[in-house]
Design a protein around this motif. Structure first.
Motif, PDB file in Angstrom:
ATOM      1  N   UNK A 313     -36.075 -40.973  50.427  1.00 40.17           N
ATOM      2  CA  UNK A 313     -36.852 -42.149  50.973  1.00 40.17           C
ATOM      3  C   UNK A 313     -36.995 -42.041  52.786  1.00 40.17           C
ATOM      4  N   UNK A 314     -36.567 -40.630  52.758  1.00 41.33           N
ATOM      5  CA  UNK A 314     -36.538 -40.756  53.928  1.00 41.33           C
ATOM      6  C   UNK A 314     -36.842 -38.865  54.483  1.00 41.33           C
ATOM      7  N   UNK A 315     -37.601 -37.845  53.178  1.00 36.77           N
ATOM      8  CA  UNK A 315     -38.147 -37.021  53.350  1.00 36.77           C
ATOM      9  C   UNK A 315     -39.078 -36.618  54.144  1.00 36.77           C
ATOM     10  N   UNK A 316     -40.050 -35.593  55.214  1.00 38.24           N
ATOM     11  CA  UNK A 316     -39.480 -33.901  54.911  1.00 38.24           C
ATOM     12  C   UNK A 316     -38.092 -34.652  56.075  1.00 38.24           C
ATOM     13  N   UNK A 317     -36.993 -35.401  56.494  1.00 30.68           N
ATOM     14  CA  UNK A 317     -36.192 -35.303  57.090  1.00 30.68           C
ATOM     15  C   UNK A 317     -35.096 -35.195  56.373  1.00 30.68           C
ATOM     16  N   UNK A 318     -33.630 -34.399  56.610  1.00 34.22           N
ATOM     17  CA  UNK A 318     -32.577 -34.288  55.666  1.00 34.22           C
ATOM     18  C   UNK A 318     -31.608 -34.928  56.123  1.00 34.22           C
ATOM     19  N   UNK A 319     -31.158 -35.743  54.339  1.00 34.34           N
ATOM     20  CA  UNK A 319     -30.152 -36.502  54.414  1.00 34.34           C
ATOM     21  C   UNK A 319     -29.002 -36.553  55.078  1.00 34.34           C
ATOM     22  N   UNK A 320     -28.712 -37.549  56.234  1.00 37.92           N
ATOM     23  CA  UNK A 320     -27.624 -37.821  56.891  1.00 37.92           C
ATOM     24  C   UNK A 320     -26.925 -38.627  55.668  1.00 37.92           C
ATOM     25  N   UNK A 321     -26.198 -39.286  54.724  1.00 36.51           N
ATOM     26  CA  UNK A 321     -25.503 -39.643  54.314  1.00 36.51           C
ATOM     27  C   UNK A 321     -24.188 -39.143  54.209  1.00 36.51           C
ATOM     28  N   UNK A 322     -23.989 -37.948  54.302  1.00 34.21           N
ATOM     29  CA  UNK A 322     -22.843 -37.537  53.659  1.00 34.21           C
ATOM     30  C   UNK A 322     -22.391 -37.054  55.011  1.00 34.21           C
ATOM     31  N   UNK A 323     -23.142 -36.921  55.587  1.00 35.01           N
ATOM     32  CA  UNK A 323     -22.391 -36.027  57.185  1.00 35.01           C
ATOM     33  C   UNK A 323     -23.074 -36.817  58.659  1.00 35.01           C
ATOM     34  N   UNK A 324     -23.012 -37.990  58.296  1.00 35.37           N
ATOM     35  CA  UNK A 324     -23.054 -38.631  59.849  1.00 35.37           C
ATOM     36  C   UNK A 324     -21.980 -40.235  59.706  1.00 35.37           C
TER      37      UNK A 324
END
Length: 373
Positions: A313-324
């Motif tokens: 859903x946010x591509x090409x941004x890399x996922x942040x759910x796990x890290x932020x």
């Protein structure tokens, strides 16, 4: 290597068999454990009537998408998982537009890219690129019926990219036409209003809910899987343009559009998701119940993205759910517990339909969640 995690939740009525213990809920005091394939950690204190069951990790993302075997595990009234449904017997039905004497059919089908968009479904005549399009490749070229080619909107990577691109495209058209954008009367919808209207036009014309569910039922289809995004609204998109008693046409402002028909991603400033109207989804669930079909609702996306690829859903941004910051147990609760709060609220809404919209409640049999890292 990607870790594929899933949960499944049966929706049960109060008073049904709940003799089995709910099972341990891991406390999960560190981020690595929460994301290492041990299963998504469910919140404590879920609404009464729910039963939690962890599914085995899937080996492939596409396998998880197409694993309709899970549809048979959510049958209400069973205190343990039911066997996977067998394919339907050869069908012979009398319906003008439906073939007769069909070979055995699966018990369930997947209504993909309806409420959770993936770019490779919308590439036009170019052919699909791949499920996870490269960073610099905007594969999707349309979103019918209002966005058909380069003259009607931009190419896009994912849902958020599409919404912003459509808003910019329409804002440019408005400026070139000299229209008065963002006015309440005497003007037109602004860029964001027209973008939401285009996305709702796609959702409402994706297929004819009543006719096609009726056809599926006649073919022996018992279950449908519906991937959905995390962003929902109680507002009706038909309210984008209204008419007052004196005949004035009123257009919602872009600021109100963002507030009522979109969700700002908590992990990305200025990134908005198109909201799914609950009123429309309830209509779909009621139709499922009417035609004897059970809907497995797949909560397919989370804010910030949980994986690489268009389906985040946010591509090409890399996922942040796990890290932020979605692990409050590791920081004394200073950061928001986005994932667990979202899941708790979503399950609560689904449960609330038992009293607020019983027929819609009957149309849903299963919540299936796949979280990809």
């Amino acid at each position: 290597m990607a870790a594929y995690q899933s949960i499944s939740v049966d929706l049960r009525r109060d008073g049904e068999d709940e003799s089995d213990p709910e099972g341990p809920v891991a406390d999960s005091r560190n981020h690595d454990r929460a994301n290492s394939g041990n299963g998504f950690i469910l919140p404590k204190g879920l609404p009464k009537g729910l039963r939690r069951r962890l599914l085995s990790p899937a080996c492939l993302a596409l396998g998880a998408v197409l694993a309709l075997v899970a549809l048979g595990w959510g049958r209400r009234g069973s205190s343990s998982p039911s066997p996977s449904p067998e394919p339907s017997s050869p069908s012979s039905i009398d319906d003008g537009d439906v073939a007769t004497d069909l070979p055995p059919l699966p018990a369930g089908v997947n209504l993909a890219s309806w409420f959770s968009l993936e770019d490779w479904f919308f590439v036009g005549d170019d052919g699909a690129v791949e499920v996870a399009s490269p960073d610099d490749s905007k594969a999707a070229s349309c979103l019918p019926p209002l966005h058909l080619d380069s003259s009607t909107g931009p190419r896009w990577n994912s849902e958020t990219d599409l919404l912003a691109g459509l808003a910019g495209h329409y804002a440019k058209d408005i400026a070139e036409e000299g229209a008065k954008a963002n006015s309440t009367t005497g003007g037109s919808l602004g860029g964001w209003g027209k973008a939401v209207r285009a996305i709702h036009a796609f959702r409402s014309s994706y297929y004819d809910i009543d006719d096609e569910l009726r056809t599926m039922s006649k073919l022996g289809i018992k279950y449908v899987r519906v991937p959905v995004s995390w962003c929902w609204t109680d507002h009706d998109p038909t309210w984008l343009v209204t008419q007052s008693d004196n005949g004035d046409v009123n257009y919602i402002t872009d600021d109100d559009v963002k507030e009522k028909f979109a969700c700002e991603d908590p992990f990305y400033d200025g990134v908005y998701w198109p909201a799914i109207p609950r009123v429309y989804f309830r209509r779909f669930l009621r139709a499922c119940a009417q035609h004897g079909i059970g809907a497995t609702i797949d909560l397919h996306t989370y804010p910030g993205g949980t994986s690489i690829g268009t389906f985040s859903g946010v591509w090409p941004r890399y996922s942040r759910f796990w890290t932020h910051g979605d692990v409050p147990s590791t920081d004394d609760g200073r950061r928001p517990d986005v994932g667990r709060t979202l899941l708790r609220d979503f399950i609560g809404w689904m449960e609330s339909l038992e009293t607020s919209d019983p027929q819609a409640f009957e149309g849903q049999v299963h919540l299936f969640d796949v979280v990809v890292r």
